[in-house]
Design an enzyme around this catalytic site. Structure first.
Site, PDB file in Angstrom:
ATOM      1  N   ASN A 164       3.679   9.161 -71.153  1.00  0.00           N
ATOM      2  CA  ASN A 164       5.095  10.122 -71.391  1.00  0.00           C
ATOM      3  C   ASN A 164       4.674  11.330 -72.484  1.00  0.00           C
ATOM      4  O   ASN A 164       4.806  10.632 -73.746  1.00  0.00           O
ATOM      5  CB  ASN A 164       6.287   9.222 -71.759  1.00  0.00           C
ATOM      6  N   TRP A 165       4.240  12.483 -72.032  1.00  0.00           N
ATOM      7  CA  TRP A 165       3.979  13.384 -72.988  1.00  0.00           C
ATOM      8  C   TRP A 165       5.067  13.856 -73.893  1.00  0.00           C
ATOM      9  O   TRP A 165       4.919  14.746 -74.894  1.00  0.00           O
ATOM     10  CB  TRP A 165       3.241  14.598 -72.299  1.00  0.00           C
ATOM     11  N   LYS A 166       6.206  13.598 -73.464  1.00  0.00           N
ATOM     12  CA  LYS A 166       7.446  13.880 -74.124  1.00  0.00           C
ATOM     13  C   LYS A 166       7.365  15.534 -74.370  1.00  0.00           C
ATOM     14  O   LYS A 166       7.022  16.258 -73.506  1.00  0.00           O
ATOM     15  CB  LYS A 166       7.899  13.168 -75.360  1.00  0.00           C
ATOM     16  N   HIS A 201      15.549   7.624 -69.814  1.00  0.00           N
ATOM     17  CA  HIS A 201      14.638   7.043 -71.211  1.00  0.00           C
ATOM     18  C   HIS A 201      15.686   7.199 -72.320  1.00  0.00           C
ATOM     19  O   HIS A 201      16.514   8.029 -72.116  1.00  0.00           O
ATOM     20  CB  HIS A 201      13.706   8.486 -71.232  1.00  0.00           C
ATOM     21  N   GLU A 255      15.508   8.425 -75.035  1.00  0.00           N
ATOM     22  CA  GLU A 255      15.819   9.894 -75.801  1.00  0.00           C
ATOM     23  C   GLU A 255      16.802  10.523 -74.984  1.00  0.00           C
ATOM     24  O   GLU A 255      17.724  11.295 -75.440  1.00  0.00           O
ATOM     25  CB  GLU A 255      14.474  10.563 -75.934  1.00  0.00           C
ATOM     26  N   GLU A 269      11.876  -0.565 -72.998  1.00  0.00           N
ATOM     27  CA  GLU A 269      11.359   0.000 -73.945  1.00  0.00           C
ATOM     28  C   GLU A 269      12.415  -0.061 -75.301  1.00  0.00           C
ATOM     29  O   GLU A 269      13.670   0.652 -75.310  1.00  0.00           O
ATOM     30  CB  GLU A 269      11.303   1.705 -73.964  1.00  0.00           C
ATOM     31  N   GLY A 314       8.039   5.224 -80.864  1.00  0.00           N
ATOM     32  CA  GLY A 314       7.588   5.984 -81.960  1.00  0.00           C
ATOM     33  C   GLY A 314       7.444   5.862 -83.452  1.00  0.00           C
ATOM     34  O   GLY A 314       7.362   6.370 -84.324  1.00  0.00           O
ATOM     35  N   SER A 319       5.367   2.097 -78.932  1.00  0.00           N
ATOM     36  CA  SER A 319       4.085   2.013 -79.948  1.00  0.00           C
ATOM     37  C   SER A 319       2.894   1.344 -79.189  1.00  0.00           C
ATOM     38  O   SER A 319       2.222   0.678 -80.252  1.00  0.00           O
ATOM     39  CB  SER A 319       4.603   1.437 -81.275  1.00  0.00           C
ATOM     40  N   GLY A 366       3.805   6.479 -75.016  1.00  0.00           N
ATOM     41  CA  GLY A 366       4.333   7.868 -75.529  1.00  0.00           C
ATOM     42  C   GLY A 366       3.166   8.555 -76.655  1.00  0.00           C
ATOM     43  O   GLY A 366       2.194   9.141 -76.000  1.00  0.00           O
ATOM     44  N   GLY A 367       3.280   8.416 -77.832  1.00  0.00           N
ATOM     45  CA  GLY A 367       2.427   8.999 -78.538  1.00  0.00           C
ATOM     46  C   GLY A 367       1.056   8.814 -78.288  1.00  0.00           C
ATOM     47  O   GLY A 367       0.195   9.756 -78.492  1.00  0.00           O
TER      48      GLY A 367
END
Ligand code: PGA
Length: 248
Positions: A10-12, A95, A97, A167, A173, A213, A234-235
């Site tokens: 997930n590149w966000k 998601h 966010e 999640e 994150g 994470s 993600g990251g």
């Protein structure tokens, strides 16, 4: 029971087109031997470039959101047919966010899941609890509620097309991963919930991912758990470490 593993990045809101092409070039060669389903969920504006870069590779392209209407006066939104036309196969829906910053609810997420399925897009449907909900012990009921509401009126023939991602919000994150036992507990709870809503065989077929994470050092332990079928990353999906996760 043979559930194919999925590792989705997930590149966000990261990577302009130039950066996206560069990252694709780097990652595609590193994951080329993987037998897992590998997906890059990229910003909408990067989709054409990433579809082009991933052509002929074992990587599929996903979006991070879509709207639940076909077309019309919805300024700023993207229709499912626009995604499929561009070569997208997966779409992250619900998601945390999106729920937190863009007012998504179980109800809008449910509408989006229905619409995505109509268009043969594979939803990656996210759920997860806050730190307060975990600490106060209500997290299990919360997750069950998200699953039941998010999947309302999804037929038993469609349900296994969906990928569920657990999640925990406190792990996204933050560098604070859920322990593999904590992640397994909730992924099992989700599978049991699917069993109650549908059937045992459906619950054995549906893929459930963990996200929060995940990195190349903890993925093997997480993915070794019986109810965790891969990860939403993600990251670490923006770095070569993503390949360590895919190859773990
Ligand atoms: P993270 O994000 O891996 O950076 O914690 C996961 C996600 O939000 O999907």
């Amino acid at each position: 029971m043979s559930r194919r593993r999925v590792v989705a990045g997930n590149w966000k809101m990261n990577m302009d087109i130039t950066g996206a092409k560069k990252l694709c070039k780097e990652l595609i060669s590193l994951v080329k031997d993987s037998e897992h389903e590998v997906v890059f969920c990229v910003p909408a504006i990067d989709i054409p470039a990433v579809v082009e870069e991933t052509k002929g590779s074992n990587v599929s392209v996903g979006a991070q959101n879509m709207y639940f209407e076909e077309s019309g006066a919805y300024t700023g939104e993207i229709a499912p047919s626009m995604l499929t036309d561009a070569g997208v196969r997966y779409v992250i829906l619900g998601h945390s966010e999106r729920r937190e910053y863009f007012c998504e609810t179980d109800d809008t997420v449910n509408k989006k899941i229905h619409k995505a399925l109509e268009h043969d897009l594979i939803p990656i449907f996210c759920c997860g609890e806050t730190l307060d909900q975990r600490k106060s012990g209500v997290y299990k009921d919360w997750i069950k509620g998200q699953i039941e509401n998010g999947l309302r009126d999804i037929s038993s023939s469609d349900i296994t097309k969906i990928i569920i991602a657990y999640e925990p919000i406190w792990a996204i994150g933050t560098g604070e991963t859920a322990t593999s036992d904590e992640a397994q507990e909730v992924c099992k709870l989700i599978r049991d919930c699917i069993k109650d809503l549908y059937s045992e065989s459906v619950s054995e077929d549906i893929r459930i991912l963990y996200g929060g994470s995940v990195n190349g050092s903890n993925s093997e332990e997480l993915f070794s758990k019986p109810d965790i079928d891969g990860g939403l990353i993600g990251g670490a999906s923006l770095k070569a470490d993503f390949a360590n996760i895919v190859n773990s």
